[in-house]
Design an enzyme around this catalytic site. Structure first.
Site, mmCIF file in Angstrom:
data_model
loop_
_atom_site.group_PDB
_atom_site.id
_atom_site.type_symbol
_atom_site.label_atom_id
_atom_site.label_comp_id
_atom_site.label_asym_id
_atom_site.label_seq_id
_atom_site.Cartn_x
_atom_site.Cartn_y
_atom_site.Cartn_z
ATOM 1 N N ASP A 233 0.878 -1.160 0.000
ATOM 2 C CA ASP A 233 0.000 0.000 0.000
ATOM 3 C C ASP A 233 0.927 1.225 0.000
ATOM 4 O OD1 ASP A 233 -2.054 1.789 0.031
ATOM 5 O OD2 ASP A 233 -3.188 0.777 1.600
HETATM 6 C C1 BGC Z 1 -4.901 3.364 -0.137
HETATM 7 C C2 BGC Z 1 -4.988 2.355 -1.258
HETATM 8 C C3 BGC Z 1 -4.801 3.064 -2.573
HETATM 9 C C4 BGC Z 1 -3.454 3.764 -2.561
HETATM 10 C C5 BGC Z 1 -3.115 4.484 -3.861
HETATM 11 C C6 BGC Z 1 -3.660 4.217 -0.226
HETATM 12 O O1 BGC Z 1 -3.747 5.270 0.668
HETATM 13 O O2 BGC Z 1 -4.940 2.681 1.106
HETATM 14 O O3 BGC Z 1 -6.231 1.695 -1.224
HETATM 15 O O4 BGC Z 1 -4.901 2.153 -3.641
HETATM 16 O O5 BGC Z 1 -3.468 4.726 -1.511
HETATM 17 O O6 BGC Z 1 -3.876 5.604 -4.036
#
Ligand code: BGC
Length: 676
Positions: A233
């Site tokens: 993530d």
């Molecule tokens: C989120 C993810 C997301 C990623 C990219 C993170 O803060 O938890 O779900 O895909 O950002 O934007």
């Protein structure tokens, strides 16, 4: 493989293990094409700011380099209320079309985390409290997206069930609970072979998900057979070397310190070149899978129509006293800003940048009811200013007093339900509760329309209103779909994919937000969602699987036929006793009557959604297999079915199960002595 790791230098290989920017992979000194990723899951989020974005042609329209504004589809919590995997796949493939039109290669979706606490700020981005329902829905979503040639990212692996302190909290979970509740939806969704899996921010049993070799390497890759790319993530990698050792392939987004750490790890012998090649090889595999020719097969208006259809299949009629709905005409008042501008989704990375402006609900209703109805509108509060309503209140009550039916549009918004934080309580903002209670004094015919991302405690007002419709965060087509349902142009056919408890105190996590310090102990074990309310015999406001219809269904003639070792076919008849065509979601639960471990009173193991025309009957068959009866045995380290009595329960919701059959399983392999 088209891309050969041998053509890359060590530095170039290291660069592949970290993003090339915020939302794309590295091009390894221009030797490789760049993979562009974007959020998900409610629609396409980013569609610009990609450096050197390739020229794109929309195959449906022939337009070059279009700048296609994405469609805001229903949030996953709404979509799941459809209980319709085909619809979910259709919805997902139309999001993929938005991605294709905008040069995106991987959609960072779907999220399949279990709704353990109704407070979780990201519940709207997730499917369900039930692993089987969540897993089957996520599988359909992935199939829908990947059917277009686009990649997906199944997220967030795993046990990320609250947003509170998500970067520091350790989810402390026993092995059986982890397997049965938190890993199971991933395991089911993995059958669709997502191109990538995204690890979560939190720690699991004391080790960050990004560094958790037990989960990433042993379980995800080893046991579940995932051979795609594991991505962090955004910002979830804390130690790039330990992450690579745990088989995390790609750290996102770009940060030079991760490359430096990996280089140092190689130099001091913590990481071998073979390990680096294996991780970089997964990035090459991703390029190979996603840098392919793709065609969008839908036009922009078609995508909007899919958004409306998806919402229509997912809106849930929770209460409908004296059949106040569907509306037949008369003086109708719509009150509340969401009647003009509903919240499409919650806040955070899933926010879809669309400027679509739906027609006001008054217009939508008027178009459907024609001269039979006289519509008026009253504002109940300012958008974003949920703190004060007094200046509007009197108007609402006065108008409600003069109307035949009042539709009061209430709910939460992206400032109250968002990524990175949890809700503080389950009730509506005070201003809405007051508005409902006061309006209920002015009219007996009050219909409350709820727009929110998760369960709502309605105890303060539920008895004072005739009907409640749960729209949720239903995307840009939400109010169009709602207008069809309110007027009977469509028969409501969504059912809740999460329990609405009477109050927060009753939930498996109680009033707790986050953990005790930085540790969140999952003391309720496998008893999450309806499993918890069954176990503790707590009454709920609306049970899992509940949803009303304008049609009336009757269940009968349950038969259970053995088809193999702990394999059965369950058949039953559903008859539509009404004069209205309608769709019914029938649910099949399994109960292990005498278990040697503590098991839930029942568990969902199958479901079916069927159109049953007025007066007609349908015979429905659902298959159950070994896993439908098994629990995860920590003693045996595998899924295990105990010989003995099981019950098959069939009906319209987790608390309305009129059909029951008893079966005796006596041929499951590997039996052990039982204490009875
Ligand atoms: C989120 C993810 C997301 C990623 C990219 C993170 O803060 O938890 O779900 O895909 O950002 O934007």
């Amino acid at each position: 493989m088209k891309y050969d790791i041998k053509t890359l230098t060590l530095e170039e290989k290291l660069s592949l293990l970290v993003g090339g920017g915020n939302m794309h992979t590295s091009d390894a000194n221009a030797k490789l094409p760049v993979v562009y990723v974007a959020d998900g899951p409610l629609g396409l989020r980013s569609h610009q700011n990609y450096p050197n974005r390739p020229r794109i042609v929309n195959m449906a329209t022939g337009i070059e380099n279009p700048f296609v504004e994405p469609t805001a589809m229903p949030a996953l919590h709404v979509l799941c209320n459809s209980w319709d995997p085909e619809l979910v796949a259709r919805n997902a493939s139309s999001i993929a079309d938005d991605c294709i039109d905008n040069g995106v290669d991987v959609l960072l979706a779907p999220g399949v985390n279990i709704k353990r606490s109704p407070l979780c700020g990201r519940n709207f981005e997730y499917f369900s409290e039930d692993p089987y329902l969540a897993g089957t829905m996520a599988k359909a979503y992935i199939e829908g997206v990947q059917g277009t040639g686009l990649g997906t990212s199944l997220k967030h692996f795993c046990a990320n069930n609250s947003e509170y302190d998500r970067n520091a909290i350790s989810s402390e979970i026993d092995e059986r609970t982890l397997r049965e509740i938190y890993l199971a939806p991933f395991e089911i969704a993995l059958q669709a072979k997502p191109t990538t899996v995204m690890c979560s921010y939190n720690l699991i049993n004391g080790v960050y998900a990004s560094e958790n070799g037990y989960l990433l390497s042993e379980i995800l890759r080893g046991e579940f057979g995932f051979d795609g790319l594991i991505v962090s993530d955004w910002g979830a990698t804390h130690n790039a070397v330990r992450a690579a050792q745990a088989t995390l392939d790609l750290t996102m987004p770009y940060a030079p310190e991760h490359i430096e750490a990996l280089r140092a790890g190689y130099e001091n012998g913590e990481l071998t070149e073979a390990q680096i090649d294996e991780r970089a090889g997964k990035v090459l595999g991703l390029i190979e899978k996603t840098k392919i020719e793709r065609r969008a097969t839908t036009t922009k208006p078609e995508r909007h129509d899919i958004a409306v259809k998806a919402a229509k299949e997912s809106i849930v009629l929770l209460k409908n006293e004296e059949n106040i709905l569907p509306l037949t005409g008369g003086k109708l008042l719509v009150a509340g800003l969401f009647g003009k501008l509903p919240p499409y989704g919650g806040g955070g990375s899933s926010k879809v940048p669309t400027s679509y402006q739906p027609a006001p609900l008054t217009e939508l209703l008027s178009a459907r009811l024609g001269e039979r109805a006289e519509l008026s509108y009253a504002l109940a509060h300012d958008y974003g200013a949920l703190g004060s309503s007094t200046q509007y209140a009197t108007k609402v009550y006065q108008k409600a007093y003069g109307a035949d039916v009042t539709l009061l549009c209430v709910g939460t918004n992206p400032q109250l339900e968002f990524e990175g934080g949890d809700r503080e309580h389950l009730r509506l903002p005070q201003v809405y509760e007051d508005m409902i209670l006061r309006t209920a004094k002015a009219t007996e015919n009050l219909v409350v329309i709820v727009y929110a991302g998760s369960a709502i405690d309605m105890s303060a007002w539920i008895d004072k209103v005739k009907a409640v419709v749960f729209v949720g965060f239903a995307g840009e087509g939400g109010n169009e779909a709602l207008a069809d349902i309110l007027t009977g142009a469509a028969c409501p056919c969504g059912k809740l994919s999460e329990t609405f408890p009477l109050c927060l105190e009753d939930a498996p996590t109680g009033t707790k937000r986050g953990g005790n310090g930085f540790v969140d102990r999952y003391t309720e074990g496998v008893f999450v969602g309806y499993r918890w309310y069954d176990e503790t015999e707590k009454e709920v406001l609306f049970p899992f699987g509940h949803g009303l219809s304008y049609a009336k269904f009757e269940y009968s003639d349950l038969t259970v036929t053995k088809t193999g070792v702990a394999e059965y076919e369950v058949s039953y008849t559903v008859k539509n006793l009404s004069a209205v065509d309608g769709k019914e979601i029938s649910q099949v639960y399994v109960r292990d009557v005498f278990a040697a471990v503590s098991r839930p009173k029942k568990e969902l193991k199958g479901y079916s959604k069927d159109l049953i025309k007025a007066g007609e009957s349908k015979r429905i068959t659902v298959k159950l297999d070994y896993r439908s009866f098994a629990y995860y045995s920590t003693a045996l380290k595998k899924w295990h079915v105990e010989n003995g009595e099981f019950e098959i329960l069939v009906g319209a919701s987790s608390q309305d199960l009129p059909l029951k059959a008893k079966i005796l399983i006596d041929d499951a392999p590997d039996q052990y002595s039982k204490p009875y």
